[in-house]
Design a protein around this motif. Sequence first.
Motif, PDB file in Angstrom:
ATOM      1  N   TYR A   4      -7.773   3.218   6.551  1.00  0.00           N
ATOM      2  CA  TYR A   4      -7.819   1.768   6.581  1.00  0.00           C
ATOM      3  C   TYR A   4      -8.220   1.169   5.232  1.00  0.00           C
ATOM      4  O   TYR A   4      -8.262  -0.043   5.089  1.00  0.00           O
ATOM      5  N   LYS A   5      -8.513   2.015   4.249  1.00  0.00           N
ATOM      6  CA  LYS A   5      -8.922   1.485   2.955  1.00  0.00           C
ATOM      7  C   LYS A   5      -7.794   0.726   2.277  1.00  0.00           C
ATOM      8  O   LYS A   5      -8.028  -0.087   1.384  1.00  0.00           O
ATOM      9  N   TYR A   6      -6.562   0.990   2.687  1.00  0.00           N
ATOM     10  CA  TYR A   6      -5.433   0.318   2.060  1.00  0.00           C
ATOM     11  C   TYR A   6      -5.495  -1.188   2.246  1.00  0.00           C
ATOM     12  O   TYR A   6      -4.963  -1.948   1.424  1.00  0.00           O
ATOM     13  N   ILE A  10      -4.698  -4.159  -0.487  1.00  0.00           N
ATOM     14  CA  ILE A  10      -3.731  -5.241  -0.235  1.00  0.00           C
ATOM     15  C   ILE A  10      -4.351  -6.598  -0.556  1.00  0.00           C
ATOM     16  O   ILE A  10      -3.757  -7.423  -1.268  1.00  0.00           O
ATOM     17  N   GLU A  11      -5.555  -6.839  -0.035  1.00  0.00           N
ATOM     18  CA  GLU A  11      -6.198  -8.129  -0.267  1.00  0.00           C
ATOM     19  C   GLU A  11      -6.522  -8.328  -1.734  1.00  0.00           C
ATOM     20  O   GLU A  11      -6.390  -9.423  -2.274  1.00  0.00           O
ATOM     21  N   GLU A  15      -5.060 -11.362  -4.263  1.00  0.00           N
ATOM     22  CA  GLU A  15      -5.990 -12.195  -5.021  1.00  0.00           C
ATOM     23  C   GLU A  15      -5.755 -12.030  -6.521  1.00  0.00           C
ATOM     24  O   GLU A  15      -5.855 -12.996  -7.288  1.00  0.00           O
ATOM     25  N   TYR A  16      -5.425 -10.811  -6.954  1.00  0.00           N
ATOM     26  CA  TYR A  16      -5.158 -10.528  -8.372  1.00  0.00           C
ATOM     27  C   TYR A  16      -3.955 -11.339  -8.862  1.00  0.00           C
ATOM     28  O   TYR A  16      -3.982 -11.942  -9.934  1.00  0.00           O
ATOM     29  N   ILE A  17      -2.894 -11.333  -8.075  1.00  0.00           N
ATOM     30  CA  ILE A  17      -1.689 -12.100  -8.438  1.00  0.00           C
ATOM     31  C   ILE A  17      -2.021 -13.586  -8.540  1.00  0.00           C
ATOM     32  O   ILE A  17      -1.564 -14.281  -9.453  1.00  0.00           O
ATOM     33  N   HIS A  51       3.154  -1.764   2.144  1.00  0.00           N
ATOM     34  CA  HIS A  51       2.869  -2.978   2.913  1.00  0.00           C
ATOM     35  C   HIS A  51       3.191  -4.214   2.083  1.00  0.00           C
ATOM     36  O   HIS A  51       3.827  -5.158   2.571  1.00  0.00           O
ATOM     37  N   LEU A  52       2.760  -4.223   0.825  1.00  0.00           N
ATOM     38  CA  LEU A  52       3.016  -5.361  -0.058  1.00  0.00           C
ATOM     39  C   LEU A  52       4.510  -5.549  -0.300  1.00  0.00           C
ATOM     40  O   LEU A  52       4.998  -6.678  -0.375  1.00  0.00           O
ATOM     41  N   GLU A  53       5.223  -4.428  -0.395  1.00  0.00           N
ATOM     42  CA  GLU A  53       6.671  -4.494  -0.610  1.00  0.00           C
ATOM     43  C   GLU A  53       7.363  -5.077   0.623  1.00  0.00           C
ATOM     44  O   GLU A  53       8.286  -5.892   0.505  1.00  0.00           O
TER      45      GLU A  53
END
Length: 364
Positions: A4-6, A10-11, A15-17, A51-53
Motif C-alpha cells: 500500500y506504500k504506492y 501517487i499523492e 502534489e509535485y506536479i 496507477h498514475l498512467e
Amino acid sequence: MENYKYLSVIEWAKEYIKTQKLRQGDRFPSENELCGIHGVSRQTVRQALLHLESEGVISRVRGSGTFVKGGFSDEPKGPGSIGVISTYFSDYIFPYIVTGIEEVLTAAGYSMQLATTHNEVSEETQALENMIRSGVQGLIVEPSASALPNPNTELYREIKEKNIPLVFFNAKYPWSDMPCVAMDDEAAAKTVTDYLFECGHRRISGMFTFDDIQGHKRYSGFMKSCIGHGLRSPEKNVFWYAAAGGSRVFGLAPKRILELIESSAAVVCYNDKMAVDLLQFCKEQGISVPGDISVAGIDDSRYASICDVPLTTARHPHSRLGEAAARTLLDMIENRSLQHHDVIFTPELIVRDSVINLNKLRTV
C-alpha cells in the motif's frame, strides 16, 4: 500482503506536479529517482506509475523516460480534491481504511491528498494548514492524541467558518460536533472481555492507551464487562501506556508487565499490535500462550491471523469504514444544510488460538 506504500507515492507525484507547475510534456522523475526519494522498492514505484498512467497524469515512453501528461493548469478540473489525514500509514489497518476512502472518492471524480501525523499534534497542525491553503473541497481526519487537549481548535474553527465539510474517522475530539465514522470501541472491548469470562477466566487484566479516545472507550468496555461479571476493583489490573510508546513499554516497564501477567489468567489488549508484542514478550520470558495466560486483541489486523499464536480479537470494519467515511463526506458536500450523524459499526468477535477455554478443560 498488497503493497500500500504506492498510495503515498501517487499523492506525492500529484502534489509535485502541482507545486512545480509542471506542464504537459515536462520530464517526470525516473523510477530510480522515485525509489531514492521515497525509500521504497522498484515494485512499489512501478505500481504507483501504472496507477498514475491509468489516470492520465503521466505517460511513459520506452527508451525516453516518463513525462507529465495532464500537467499543471490554472483552470480547476473536475470537482476538486479531498484531504485525508491519518495518524499512520503502516501495514496495520490504516492502508485498508485509506484504500476504502480513495475508491469512493475516485469513483465520484475527486482526487485525494493524503497526509500522516504519526499521532503528533504538531504534524496535524501542518497537515491541516497545508490542506486549507491548497483549497480542498472537504476533509476526512483521524484525530491525533484525541484524548488530550488539542491546540488545533482554532484551525478546526476556521474550517467550520469556511464551510469546509469535515468527517472524523476512528475517533473524534470530545468538543467537536462534526460527524464521525468509527467502530464501537466500547463494544469491541466488552465483547472480547465477555468472551474471556465465558471461557471461565476470572483474573483478567487490561492494557490500554491513555492518550486517545479509543483507548478510553475500550477501557470502558473492559470495565463494564468486569463489573458486570462481579469483579471487584478491576481498574487495579490495568496497565496504561502512551500510544506513541508502543512496544517500547516492554523495555521500559518489564517488571510491571510481568507482575500483571503473573497475577492474571487472561489479558485484553488495546489492539492487535500490543497483543502481538505481548505474545513476543511472553515467548522471551518462557510464558506459554494460551497455556499460562490467554491473550485477546482488538481490530483483527493482518497480524492477528499470522502471528505465532493466532489472536482472538474483535474485527474492525477496515475498508468498509473508509468507504462509509468518504460517502458521508460526499453527502455533506452535496447537502451542506442537512445535519449529519455519526456512523458506528458493530464489531464482530473472531475466535482463534490465543484464548484457552477453561470450561471445556474442566469437563474433560
